[in-house]
Design a protein around this motif. Sequence first.
Motif, PDB file in Angstrom:
ATOM      1  N   CYS A  89      46.602  32.432  37.659  1.00 31.04           N
ATOM      2  CA  CYS A  89      47.718  33.372  37.490  1.00 31.04           C
ATOM      3  C   CYS A  89      48.926  33.010  38.354  1.00 31.04           C
ATOM      4  CB  CYS A  89      47.264  34.791  37.809  1.00 31.04           C
ATOM      5  SG  CYS A  89      46.021  35.446  36.669  1.00 31.04           S
ATOM      6  N   THR A  90      48.775  32.015  39.196  1.00 31.14           N
ATOM      7  CA  THR A  90      49.874  31.591  40.075  1.00 31.14           C
ATOM      8  C   THR A  90      50.793  30.631  39.337  1.00 31.14           C
ATOM      9  OG1 THR A  90      48.423  31.767  42.004  1.00 31.14           O
ATOM     10  CG2 THR A  90      50.456  30.488  42.274  1.00 31.14           C
ATOM     11  N   PRO A  91      52.113  30.848  39.376  1.00 35.57           N
ATOM     12  CA  PRO A  91      53.031  29.917  38.689  1.00 35.57           C
ATOM     13  C   PRO A  91      52.829  28.481  39.174  1.00 35.57           C
ATOM     14  CG  PRO A  91      54.196  31.899  39.383  1.00 35.57           C
ATOM     15  CD  PRO A  91      52.829  31.976  39.997  1.00 35.57           C
ATOM     16  N   GLN A  92      52.931  27.534  38.261  1.00 32.96           N
ATOM     17  CA  GLN A  92      52.682  26.144  38.609  1.00 32.96           C
ATOM     18  C   GLN A  92      53.647  25.633  39.668  1.00 32.96           C
ATOM     19  OE1 GLN A  92      52.288  23.483  35.260  1.00 32.96           O
ATOM     20  NE2 GLN A  92      51.080  24.939  34.079  1.00 32.96           N
ATOM     21  N   LYS A  93      54.885  26.083  39.614  1.00 35.08           N
ATOM     22  CA  LYS A  93      55.860  25.623  40.607  1.00 35.08           C
ATOM     23  C   LYS A  93      55.486  26.076  42.017  1.00 35.08           C
ATOM     24  CE  LYS A  93      59.027  29.512  39.694  1.00 35.08           C
ATOM     25  NZ  LYS A  93      58.804  30.189  40.990  1.00 35.08           N
ATOM     26  N   ASP A  94      54.769  27.204  42.112  1.00 34.72           N
ATOM     27  CA  ASP A  94      54.310  27.676  43.418  1.00 34.72           C
ATOM     28  C   ASP A  94      53.090  26.892  43.884  1.00 34.72           C
ATOM     29  OD1 ASP A  94      56.327  29.544  43.356  1.00 34.72           O
ATOM     30  OD2 ASP A  94      55.037  31.194  42.690  1.00 34.72           O
ATOM     31  N   LEU A  95      52.273  26.444  42.935  1.00 34.33           N
ATOM     32  CA  LEU A  95      51.103  25.645  43.306  1.00 34.33           C
ATOM     33  C   LEU A  95      51.513  24.263  43.772  1.00 34.33           C
ATOM     34  CD1 LEU A  95      48.637  26.527  40.384  1.00 34.33           C
ATOM     35  CD2 LEU A  95      48.422  27.238  42.771  1.00 34.33           C
ATOM     36  N   GLY A  96      52.463  23.654  43.062  1.00 29.40           N
ATOM     37  CA  GLY A  96      52.859  22.290  43.388  1.00 29.40           C
ATOM     38  C   GLY A  96      51.763  21.297  43.028  1.00 29.40           C
ATOM     39  N   GLN A  97      52.012  19.998  43.306  1.00 24.62           N
ATOM     40  CA  GLN A  97      51.047  18.977  42.943  1.00 24.62           C
ATOM     41  C   GLN A  97      49.720  19.161  43.664  1.00 24.62           C
ATOM     42  OE1 GLN A  97      51.527  16.234  40.594  1.00 24.62           O
ATOM     43  NE2 GLN A  97      49.307  16.419  40.825  1.00 24.62           N
ATOM     44  N   SER A  98      49.754  19.482  44.950  1.00 24.61           N
ATOM     45  CA  SER A  98      48.500  19.639  45.701  1.00 24.61           C
ATOM     46  C   SER A  98      47.709  20.836  45.205  1.00 24.61           C
ATOM     47  CB  SER A  98      48.788  19.778  47.199  1.00 24.61           C
ATOM     48  OG  SER A  98      49.590  20.927  47.465  1.00 24.61           O
ATOM     49  N   GLY A  99      48.400  21.905  44.838  1.00 28.88           N
ATOM     50  CA  GLY A  99      47.721  23.080  44.309  1.00 28.88           C
ATOM     51  C   GLY A  99      47.118  22.821  42.935  1.00 28.88           C
ATOM     52  N   ILE A 100      47.825  22.063  42.102  1.00 31.03           N
ATOM     53  CA  ILE A 100      47.301  21.690  40.785  1.00 31.03           C
ATOM     54  C   ILE A 100      46.071  20.808  40.954  1.00 31.03           C
ATOM     55  CG2 ILE A 100      47.768  20.419  38.664  1.00 31.03           C
ATOM     56  CD1 ILE A 100      49.223  23.077  38.777  1.00 31.03           C
ATOM     57  N   ASP A 101      46.132  19.858  41.904  1.00 32.00           N
ATOM     58  CA  ASP A 101      44.977  19.005  42.182  1.00 32.00           C
ATOM     59  C   ASP A 101      43.759  19.854  42.545  1.00 32.00           C
ATOM     60  OD1 ASP A 101      46.608  16.842  41.753  1.00 32.00           O
ATOM     61  OD2 ASP A 101      46.775  16.257  43.854  1.00 32.00           O
ATOM     62  N   ALA A 102      43.976  20.830  43.435  1.00 34.31           N
ATOM     63  CA  ALA A 102      42.876  21.689  43.878  1.00 34.31           C
ATOM     64  C   ALA A 102      42.349  22.541  42.726  1.00 34.31           C
ATOM     65  CB  ALA A 102      43.344  22.581  45.030  1.00 34.31           C
TER      66      ALA A 102
END
Length: 330
Positions: free
Chosen positions: A59-72
């Motif tokens: 539910c977190t916007p992708q721009k807030d996750l960033g690359q490291s958040g997307i990886d996780a």
Amino acid sequence: MPRSDKIISLSKSDPLVRNTMLAMTACHLRHASPGVLQHRIADHFQQSFALEQYRKALCTPQKDLGQSGIDALLLSAVLLNIIAFALPSSETVSRGDDEPDPRTSSIISLDEDLLGWLSLQAGLRPLLKSMATYLPQTLHFLSLIFLGSNKESWTLMREGQDLEEVPATWREVFELDNAGRTRYDEATGSAGAVDISQNRQGIISSMNPKNIFRLPLLILVQLRNLAPVRFNVFQNLQFLGKVDTELRELVRDKDEKALWLIGYWLGLMCRFEDIWWCEKRAKRDYKAIRTWLEQLHLAERPGVEGRRWKEMMKELELAPVFVPTWMTEL
């Protein structure tokens, strides 16, 4: 895993990865000692908590996750799929020979709730497609973890390729032409012509979402040539990225083509021995699907359809048997 140290390091800073790893650990403990009540309780609690964290990340916007958040997020998605594939304690009813009874398989059950593991797998593909901007770097990250530093990518197949390597009988049963497009019957409107293209991120787009068999067939053809060494089991997880919700619905409806497809992949998974999270489910559900399809007497259908299904059932029977490529060329 070749780079499990990377996961441990990431778990120290990322709560989603940390909770997913705790769920994986609890699941393994429950598998190793199923008679210990505390382990079953811990397994249930940790999985529930990890899934809650996973839903928050989705539910977190992708721009807030960033690359490291997307990886996780995608790492956790893969690990949660592995956890879901491990048989829960409620489904490990044995026949007395330490193997779960195929009659308890969720694949052939009339209880839709028991197909929950397949629902989680089917959610992987739309998740991957939604992360298109970040996906190339994330696939490299996942490749390092699951396949080791000697692999450049976690992608075996060239997804824009045609079906030349797919056996002719497979193409005929699944009604795919040699160029990889589903044959279209203008009179009935069945299937539908499909234009498969590859965008700049390497993600497949299709003009007809009903063409759900092509990508799974392409990946199966390549996976069946992989030697059954332990690390290659993670290559087989690529198949799950080709399973969508429509295919899951066909499995629920006991469609023979969908069942054969899932059954063949399970047969490939049966080649990997002594891997705690996949061995029991793969063997049980593979046997269950074979039994179900045999009871349909597909090979006894009239004419060419029966002959094709006779070949397909033989292929399904041999799926757990690895034959090195050099032997097929003798």
